[in-house]
Design a protein around this motif. Structure first.
Motif, PDB file in Angstrom:
ATOM      1  N   GLU A  40       0.838  -1.209   0.000  1.00  0.00           N
ATOM      2  CA  GLU A  40       0.000   0.000   0.000  1.00  0.00           C
ATOM      3  C   GLU A  40       0.870   1.255   0.000  1.00  0.00           C
ATOM      4  OE1 GLU A  40      -3.038   2.524  -0.359  1.00  0.00           O
ATOM      5  OE2 GLU A  40      -3.118   0.357  -0.665  1.00  0.00           O
ATOM      6  N   ARG A  41       1.960   1.227   0.755  1.00  0.00           N
ATOM      7  CA  ARG A  41       2.879   2.367   0.766  1.00  0.00           C
ATOM      8  C   ARG A  41       3.459   2.570  -0.635  1.00  0.00           C
ATOM      9  NH1 ARG A  41       7.848   4.096   1.108  1.00  0.00           N
ATOM     10  NH2 ARG A  41       8.548   5.660   2.557  1.00  0.00           N
ATOM     11  N   GLY A  42       3.870   1.484  -1.263  1.00  0.00           N
ATOM     12  CA  GLY A  42       4.400   1.562  -2.627  1.00  0.00           C
ATOM     13  C   GLY A  42       3.365   2.120  -3.586  1.00  0.00           C
ATOM     14  N   ARG A  43       2.133   1.695  -3.432  1.00  0.00           N
ATOM     15  CA  ARG A  43       1.046   2.170  -4.298  1.00  0.00           C
ATOM     16  C   ARG A  43       0.846   3.673  -4.137  1.00  0.00           C
ATOM     17  NH1 ARG A  43      -4.419   3.023  -3.776  1.00  0.00           N
ATOM     18  NH2 ARG A  43      -5.633   2.658  -5.641  1.00  0.00           N
ATOM     19  N   GLN A  44       0.862   4.155  -2.900  1.00  0.00           N
ATOM     20  CA  GLN A  44       0.663   5.592  -2.647  1.00  0.00           C
ATOM     21  C   GLN A  44       1.797   6.416  -3.261  1.00  0.00           C
ATOM     22  OE1 GLN A  44      -2.083   7.013  -1.538  1.00  0.00           O
ATOM     23  NE2 GLN A  44      -2.896   4.939  -1.462  1.00  0.00           N
ATOM     24  N   ILE A  45       3.018   5.923  -3.145  1.00  0.00           N
ATOM     25  CA  ILE A  45       4.156   6.631  -3.739  1.00  0.00           C
ATOM     26  C   ILE A  45       4.003   6.686  -5.248  1.00  0.00           C
ATOM     27  CG2 ILE A  45       6.655   6.544  -4.141  1.00  0.00           C
ATOM     28  CD1 ILE A  45       6.833   5.215  -1.296  1.00  0.00           C
ATOM     29  N   LEU A  46       3.639   5.553  -5.849  1.00  0.00           N
ATOM     30  CA  LEU A  46       3.493   5.506  -7.310  1.00  0.00           C
ATOM     31  C   LEU A  46       2.329   6.359  -7.798  1.00  0.00           C
ATOM     32  CD1 LEU A  46       4.399   1.799  -7.844  1.00  0.00           C
ATOM     33  CD2 LEU A  46       5.550   3.737  -8.909  1.00  0.00           C
ATOM     34  N   LEU A  47       1.254   6.404  -7.030  1.00  0.00           N
ATOM     35  CA  LEU A  47       0.125   7.251  -7.428  1.00  0.00           C
ATOM     36  C   LEU A  47       0.525   8.725  -7.420  1.00  0.00           C
ATOM     37  CD1 LEU A  47      -2.868   5.510  -5.616  1.00  0.00           C
ATOM     38  CD2 LEU A  47      -2.396   5.568  -8.080  1.00  0.00           C
ATOM     39  N   SER A  48       1.472   9.079  -6.573  1.00  0.00           N
ATOM     40  CA  SER A  48       1.922  10.473  -6.519  1.00  0.00           C
ATOM     41  C   SER A  48       2.734  10.850  -7.762  1.00  0.00           C
ATOM     42  CB  SER A  48       2.745  10.729  -5.260  1.00  0.00           C
ATOM     43  OG  SER A  48       4.010  10.115  -5.345  1.00  0.00           O
ATOM     44  N   TYR A  49       3.260   9.861  -8.484  1.00  0.00           N
ATOM     45  CA  TYR A  49       4.109  10.124  -9.651  1.00  0.00           C
ATOM     46  C   TYR A  49       3.379  10.971 -10.694  1.00  0.00           C
ATOM     47  CZ  TYR A  49       6.991   9.363 -13.766  1.00  0.00           C
ATOM     48  OH  TYR A  49       7.769   9.548 -14.882  1.00  0.00           O
ATOM     49  N   ARG A  50       2.187  10.564 -11.073  1.00  0.00           N
ATOM     50  CA  ARG A  50       1.456  11.312 -12.100  1.00  0.00           C
ATOM     51  C   ARG A  50       1.018  12.673 -11.578  1.00  0.00           C
ATOM     52  NH1 ARG A  50      -1.083   6.259 -13.759  1.00  0.00           N
ATOM     53  NH2 ARG A  50      -3.158   7.061 -13.480  1.00  0.00           N
ATOM     54  N   LYS A  51       0.718  12.751 -10.282  1.00  0.00           N
ATOM     55  CA  LYS A  51       0.376  14.044  -9.691  1.00  0.00           C
ATOM     56  C   LYS A  51       1.587  14.979  -9.740  1.00  0.00           C
ATOM     57  CE  LYS A  51      -3.066  12.148  -6.565  1.00  0.00           C
ATOM     58  NZ  LYS A  51      -3.384  11.812  -5.184  1.00  0.00           N
ATOM     59  N   LEU A  52       2.764  14.432  -9.479  1.00  0.00           N
ATOM     60  CA  LEU A  52       3.985  15.230  -9.542  1.00  0.00           C
ATOM     61  C   LEU A  52       4.193  15.766 -10.954  1.00  0.00           C
ATOM     62  CD1 LEU A  52       6.461  13.012  -7.463  1.00  0.00           C
ATOM     63  CD2 LEU A  52       5.565  15.254  -6.815  1.00  0.00           C
ATOM     64  N   SER A  53       3.968  14.915 -11.940  1.00  0.00           N
ATOM     65  CA  SER A  53       4.129  15.341 -13.328  1.00  0.00           C
ATOM     66  C   SER A  53       3.177  16.480 -13.681  1.00  0.00           C
ATOM     67  CB  SER A  53       3.888  14.166 -14.281  1.00  0.00           C
ATOM     68  OG  SER A  53       4.856  13.171 -14.062  1.00  0.00           O
ATOM     69  N   ARG A  54       1.935  16.363 -13.233  1.00  0.00           N
ATOM     70  CA  ARG A  54       0.961  17.440 -13.506  1.00  0.00           C
ATOM     71  C   ARG A  54       1.350  18.716 -12.778  1.00  0.00           C
ATOM     72  NH1 ARG A  54      -2.809  13.064 -12.980  1.00  0.00           N
ATOM     73  NH2 ARG A  54      -3.197  13.669 -10.841  1.00  0.00           N
ATOM     74  N   LEU A  55       1.818  18.583 -11.557  1.00  0.00           N
ATOM     75  CA  LEU A  55       2.213  19.751 -10.778  1.00  0.00           C
ATOM     76  C   LEU A  55       3.414  20.454 -11.412  1.00  0.00           C
ATOM     77  CD1 LEU A  55       1.505  21.388  -8.312  1.00  0.00           C
ATOM     78  CD2 LEU A  55       2.898  19.846  -6.935  1.00  0.00           C
ATOM     79  N   VAL A  56       4.367  19.692 -11.928  1.00  0.00           N
ATOM     80  CA  VAL A  56       5.509  20.284 -12.628  1.00  0.00           C
ATOM     81  C   VAL A  56       5.007  21.089 -13.825  1.00  0.00           C
ATOM     82  CG1 VAL A  56       7.509  19.762 -14.093  1.00  0.00           C
ATOM     83  CG2 VAL A  56       7.271  18.651 -11.872  1.00  0.00           C
TER      84      VAL A  56
END
Length: 146
Positions: A6-22
């Motif tokens: 679940e921790r790994g999933r949360q980190i990976l879900l943040s990846y696309r959010k990071l891309s949008r935020l950039v």
């Protein structure tokens, strides 16, 4: 799902959010740069005395330069976090797990597309996902270790 998965999933879900935020911050930076060309004092044939419009223009330019630096710094931090996530995904030793992580979390592929690409059944995809997320979380933690 296990805590590590679940921790790994949360980190990976943040990846696309990071891309949008950039992208949002880059767009804000572009707009800031464009508006910088519009900051010009009104000049006339009259004699200029201290303060006034020139001082105001200087303050605006200083604020914009500070904001530009903050945005650039923020973009660099977000890109570093994205790169860290990508390194952890690439460090997952099992090829099928790594492929699943890349397709689902980095590229946003659908589950039917992933199952077809890997030629696996739905139940197998769930097991593979749990294992992949746990492996990713372990690799991500290793990046923190010296």
């Amino acid at each position: 799902m296990t805590t590590e998965a679940e921790r790994g999933r949360q980190i990976l879900l943040s990846y696309r959010k990071l891309s949008r935020l950039v992208e949002v911050k880059r767009e804000r930076l572009r707009a800031l740069m464009e508006s910088a060309t519009r900051i010009t004092p009104q000049l006339s044939g009259d004699r200029v005395s201290g303060g006034g419009a020139g001082r105001r223009t200087e303050e605006i330019v200083v604020r914009r330069v500070d904001l530009e630096r903050q945005l650039e710094s923020s973009i660099m931090e977000l890109e570093a976090m994205s790169a860290r996530i990508e390194r952890a995904v690439n460090a997952v030793p099992d090829l099928d797990q790594r492929t699943l992580l890349e397709m689902r979390y980095l590229s946003g592929a659908s589950w039917p597309r992933i199952r077809a690409f890997l030629a696996i059944a739905e139940a197998t995809s769930y097991r593979l996902q749990r294992a992949a997320l746990a492996s990713f979380a372990a690799e991500f933690e290793k990046l923190d270790s010296p």
